[in-house]
Design a protein around this motif. Sequence first.
Motif, PDB file in Angstrom:
ATOM      1  N   LYS A   1     -20.607  68.299  45.294  1.00 54.06           N
ATOM      2  CA  LYS A   1     -19.594  67.342  44.531  1.00 54.06           C
ATOM      3  C   LYS A   1     -18.289  67.827  45.038  1.00 54.06           C
ATOM      4  N   HIS A   2     -18.072  68.035  46.055  1.00 54.99           N
ATOM      5  CA  HIS A   2     -16.759  68.117  46.925  1.00 54.99           C
ATOM      6  C   HIS A   2     -16.565  67.222  48.177  1.00 54.99           C
ATOM      7  N   ARG A   3     -17.689  66.535  48.288  1.00 58.53           N
ATOM      8  CA  ARG A   3     -16.956  65.415  49.246  1.00 58.53           C
ATOM      9  C   ARG A   3     -17.402  63.978  48.515  1.00 58.53           C
ATOM     10  N   ALA A   4     -16.734  63.253  48.952  1.00 56.70           N
ATOM     11  CA  ALA A   4     -16.716  61.915  48.931  1.00 56.70           C
ATOM     12  C   ALA A   4     -17.074  60.713  49.952  1.00 56.70           C
ATOM     13  N   MET A   5     -17.941  59.436  49.849  1.00 57.90           N
ATOM     14  CA  MET A   5     -18.046  58.781  50.985  1.00 57.90           C
ATOM     15  C   MET A   5     -16.586  57.832  50.687  1.00 57.90           C
ATOM     16  N   VAL A   6     -15.953  57.697  51.658  1.00 61.84           N
ATOM     17  CA  VAL A   6     -14.952  56.618  51.332  1.00 61.84           C
ATOM     18  C   VAL A   6     -14.990  55.229  52.084  1.00 61.84           C
ATOM     19  N   ALA A   7     -14.872  53.632  52.425  1.00 63.55           N
ATOM     20  CA  ALA A   7     -15.257  52.828  52.331  1.00 63.55           C
ATOM     21  C   ALA A   7     -14.321  51.507  52.466  1.00 63.55           C
ATOM     22  N   ILE A   8     -13.679  50.391  53.358  1.00 59.36           N
ATOM     23  CA  ILE A   8     -13.044  49.550  53.037  1.00 59.36           C
ATOM     24  C   ILE A   8     -13.429  48.718  53.792  1.00 59.36           C
ATOM     25  N   GLY A   9     -12.947  47.472  53.368  1.00 54.53           N
ATOM     26  CA  GLY A   9     -12.869  45.876  53.705  1.00 54.53           C
ATOM     27  C   GLY A   9     -11.743  45.198  53.644  1.00 54.53           C
ATOM     28  N   ILE A  10     -11.316  44.141  54.334  1.00 50.33           N
ATOM     29  CA  ILE A  10     -10.314  43.484  54.372  1.00 50.33           C
ATOM     30  C   ILE A  10     -10.790  41.622  55.073  1.00 50.33           C
ATOM     31  N   LEU A  11     -10.553  40.791  54.737  1.00 48.04           N
ATOM     32  CA  LEU A  11     -10.526  39.691  55.036  1.00 48.04           C
ATOM     33  C   LEU A  11      -9.821  40.070  56.374  1.00 48.04           C
ATOM     34  N   LYS A  12     -10.016  38.790  57.065  1.00 49.53           N
ATOM     35  CA  LYS A  12      -9.752  39.155  58.683  1.00 49.53           C
ATOM     36  C   LYS A  12      -8.012  38.480  58.751  1.00 49.53           C
ATOM     37  N   SER A  13      -8.027  37.498  57.384  1.00 49.40           N
ATOM     38  CA  SER A  13      -6.329  36.535  57.827  1.00 49.40           C
ATOM     39  C   SER A  13      -5.783  37.509  57.348  1.00 49.40           C
ATOM     40  N   TYR A  14      -6.043  38.888  56.454  1.00 51.61           N
ATOM     41  CA  TYR A  14      -4.953  39.953  55.893  1.00 51.61           C
ATOM     42  C   TYR A  14      -5.330  41.051  57.151  1.00 51.61           C
ATOM     43  N   TRP A  15      -5.497  41.094  57.899  1.00 53.92           N
ATOM     44  CA  TRP A  15      -5.281  42.469  58.855  1.00 53.92           C
ATOM     45  C   TRP A  15      -3.891  42.351  59.108  1.00 53.92           C
TER      46      TRP A  15
ATOM     47  N   THR B   1     -17.918  36.295  46.919  1.00 52.88           N
ATOM     48  CA  THR B   1     -17.164  34.931  47.595  1.00 52.88           C
ATOM     49  C   THR B   1     -16.480  35.789  48.851  1.00 52.88           C
ATOM     50  N   TYR B   2     -15.626  37.050  48.703  1.00 51.37           N
ATOM     51  CA  TYR B   2     -15.212  37.936  48.898  1.00 51.37           C
ATOM     52  C   TYR B   2     -15.889  38.642  50.291  1.00 51.37           C
ATOM     53  N   LEU B   3     -17.121  39.229  49.463  1.00 45.11           N
ATOM     54  CA  LEU B   3     -17.892  39.622  49.997  1.00 45.11           C
ATOM     55  C   LEU B   3     -18.366  38.503  51.158  1.00 45.11           C
ATOM     56  N   LYS B   4     -18.983  38.229  51.152  1.00 47.24           N
ATOM     57  CA  LYS B   4     -19.836  36.726  51.769  1.00 47.24           C
ATOM     58  C   LYS B   4     -19.325  36.734  53.410  1.00 47.24           C
ATOM     59  N   THR B   5     -17.562  36.223  52.494  1.00 49.19           N
ATOM     60  CA  THR B   5     -16.754  36.062  53.498  1.00 49.19           C
ATOM     61  C   THR B   5     -16.499  37.067  54.034  1.00 49.19           C
ATOM     62  N   CYS B   6     -16.122  38.358  54.137  1.00 48.65           N
ATOM     63  CA  CYS B   6     -16.106  39.343  54.858  1.00 48.65           C
ATOM     64  C   CYS B   6     -17.072  39.627  55.994  1.00 48.65           C
ATOM     65  N   ALA B   7     -17.932  39.920  55.483  1.00 47.20           N
ATOM     66  CA  ALA B   7     -19.166  39.785  56.562  1.00 47.20           C
ATOM     67  C   ALA B   7     -19.511  39.235  56.994  1.00 47.20           C
ATOM     68  N   SER B   8     -19.168  37.579  56.777  1.00 48.85           N
ATOM     69  CA  SER B   8     -18.945  37.004  58.052  1.00 48.85           C
ATOM     70  C   SER B   8     -17.535  36.557  59.208  1.00 48.85           C
ATOM     71  N   GLU B   9     -17.221  37.359  58.434  1.00 50.43           N
ATOM     72  CA  GLU B   9     -15.900  37.473  59.919  1.00 50.43           C
ATOM     73  C   GLU B   9     -16.000  38.289  60.750  1.00 50.43           C
ATOM     74  N   THR B  10     -16.828  39.233  60.570  1.00 53.90           N
ATOM     75  CA  THR B  10     -16.868  40.910  61.830  1.00 53.90           C
ATOM     76  C   THR B  10     -17.960  41.701  61.455  1.00 53.90           C
ATOM     77  N   GLU B  11     -18.760  41.482  62.743  1.00 53.08           N
ATOM     78  CA  GLU B  11     -20.413  42.551  62.586  1.00 53.08           C
ATOM     79  C   GLU B  11     -19.557  43.636  62.227  1.00 53.08           C
ATOM     80  N   PHE B  12     -19.037  44.376  61.835  1.00 55.82           N
ATOM     81  CA  PHE B  12     -18.414  45.758  61.891  1.00 55.82           C
ATOM     82  C   PHE B  12     -18.372  46.172  59.707  1.00 55.82           C
ATOM     83  N   ILE B  13     -19.457  45.061  59.773  1.00 54.29           N
ATOM     84  CA  ILE B  13     -19.807  45.240  58.377  1.00 54.29           C
ATOM     85  C   ILE B  13     -20.797  45.829  58.013  1.00 54.29           C
TER      86      ILE B  13
END
Length: 181
Positions: A96-110, A31-43
Motif C-alpha cells: 500500500k506504500h507504493r503507487a503506479m503513475v501514468a501520463i499521456g499528452i496529445l502531441k500538439s501540446y508537448w 476522443t482524447y484516448l484514441k487520438t493519443c494512441a494514434s499519435e505515438t507508439e509509446f502508449i
Amino acid sequence: MVYEAKNIVLKNGVKAVFRSPVPSDARAMNTYLKTCASETEFILWCPEECTETEEEEAAFLESVNTSPNHLMIACILDGKVVGNCSLMRNSMQKTKHRAMVAIGILKSYWGLGIGTAMFSELITIAKEKGILQLELDYIEGNERACRLYQKMGFAHTGEKPDAIRLKDGTLRKEFTMMKKL
C-alpha cells in the motif's frame, strides 16, 4: 479520489484547467484516448483498442472518482481534453506504500509544461496520502518521457526485454522507474 479543479498557466502563457474527469466527460475522454494512441507508439494500447462506449467510459470515470486508491487528472484546454495522468495506489497491506503513475499528452501540446505540472500534482498528492514510492513504466525509445521522469526525480530500476511488440513486429524493452518520496 477526486482532484479539485486547479488553473495552470502553461509555458506559452495559456491557462489550462486540471481536474478529475467526470462521467459527462466520457465522449471527450474517448476522443482524447484514441487520438493519443494514434499519435505515438509509446502508449500501451492501439487506437482500435479504445473501444469503450460512452456509457462504459462514464462508469469507469465514476469508479475512479469514488475509489480511495485511484486518481485521474485531466488537462482541459479550450474545452478539450489534451492530457491526463493517473495515480493508482496498491490496495494490499504489504504494498500500500507504493503507487503506479501514468501520463499521456496529445502531441500538439508537448513542450508546454503540462507533464511537469501533472507530475508535480501527483507527487504532492502521493505525499499527502502517505505513499512512499511512485513507480512507472515506459517503452524503449521514448527519450522525451524518460527526460521528464528523470527531471521529476525518477530513477531506473529495471527493464523487461521484448516486453512490447509493435504492429510491424518490432520488439521493444519496457523500462521501470521509481521515485522515493
